[in-house]
Design an enzyme around this catalytic site. Structure first.
Site, PDB file in Angstrom:
ATOM      1  N   LYS A 160      67.827  31.049  61.887  1.00  0.00           N
ATOM      2  CA  LYS A 160      68.546  30.265  60.884  1.00  0.00           C
ATOM      3  C   LYS A 160      67.956  28.862  60.812  1.00  0.00           C
ATOM      4  O   LYS A 160      67.788  28.192  61.833  1.00  0.00           O
ATOM      5  CB  LYS A 160      70.039  30.193  61.231  1.00  0.00           C
ATOM      6  N   HIS A 169      74.481  30.379  65.734  1.00  0.00           N
ATOM      7  CA  HIS A 169      73.790  31.351  64.886  1.00  0.00           C
ATOM      8  C   HIS A 169      72.494  31.807  65.545  1.00  0.00           C
ATOM      9  O   HIS A 169      72.043  31.225  66.534  1.00  0.00           O
ATOM     10  CB  HIS A 169      73.486  30.758  63.502  1.00  0.00           C
TER      11      HIS A 169
END
Length: 252
Positions: free
Chosen positions: A146, A142
């Site tokens: 995040k 990600h």
């Protein structure tokens, strides 16, 4: 016209949802919820759902886990359905959601993508066949902003695998302190954070002399927004209870 309240309206997903809703004649955003209430917006923005003055049909939540319990309790008091797409929830927050679903309709999924939910079906089909002779590992990637790790989607995939395993797996997210060979009871989850990666999940079945890989790549956040809007349309018609992507996919 489906009237929507966006929780986390100034966040990345909130902005994507605003853009997608603006292109739909059958939907509109009547209010938003966000910590930053002073930022410019096309609709009123409040700090909490309890403060919202506008009438709505459903709430879509892409916020921060720390805000979810209050949101759900406010929704229960207002008898409003909620699509909970926020991840990283603690057991206490999850308990609040489960209790609220006895009085209002709640749709919850760690991933709103149709592709991920088809992947879950595939994993549950192959795992019982491969479990005995294959080690199961996962890599999730990600963007660098995040905060939760592993991702809610990685845990969703891992849980779906574990659900059909004869020998339940222990999730291993860090092998640094280990000085031993891998155990068959482990399911390793490796985490990558970098750049602007929207999301990538690879599930690996590693056997003797062969490897099977199942991969899902999100090319943009639009897929999650699309799923959330479909969930909102579905949820607005449902009685109180707990719903997920399987209910949406199988509604017909």
């Amino acid at each position: 016209m489906l009237k929507i309240i966006l929780s986390g309206c100034h966040g990345k997903m909130g902005k994507v949802l605003q853009s997608m809703i603006a292109a739909k004649e059958e939907m509109t955003v009547v209010a938003g919820i966000d910590q930053n209430t002073d930022l410019p917006s096309d609709f009123p923005v409040y700090a909490q759902l309890a403060q919202v003055q506008e009438t709505a049909d459903v709430v879509i939540d892409f916020s921060h886990f720390s805000a979810v319990a209050q949101l759900v309790n406010d929704a229960k008091a207002l008898h409003l359905p909620v699509v909970v797409a926020t991840t990283g929830l603690t057991p206490d927050i999850q308990a609040t959601i489960d209790q609220a679903s006895e009085e209002i309709a709640i749709f919850q999924s760690a991933n709103m993508s149709l592709g991920i939910n088809v992947l879950i079906k595939a994993l549950q089909a192959v795992t019982p066949i491969l479990e005995k002779d294959y080690d199961i590992e996962m890599i999730e990637k990600h963007h660098n902003q995040k905060k939760d790790s592993p991702s809610g989607t990685a845990l969703l995939l891992a849980d779906s695998i574990n659900e059909v395993c004869q020998e339940k797996k222990e999730y291993i997210c860090d092998r640094t302190p280990k000085d031993e060979a891998r155990k068959t009871s482990e399911l390793g989850i490796s985490v990558v954070r970098g750049g602007t990666i929207p999301g990538e999940h690879i599930v690996i079945y590693a056997g003797e002399d062969e490897i099977l890989e199942f991969k899902h790549t999100a090319l943009s956040r639009n897929i999650f927004a699309k799923g959330a809007l479909e969930a909102a349309e579905f949820l607005a018609k449902q009685p109180s209870g707990k719903y997920n992507m399987a209910d949406l996919v199988n509604q017909n």
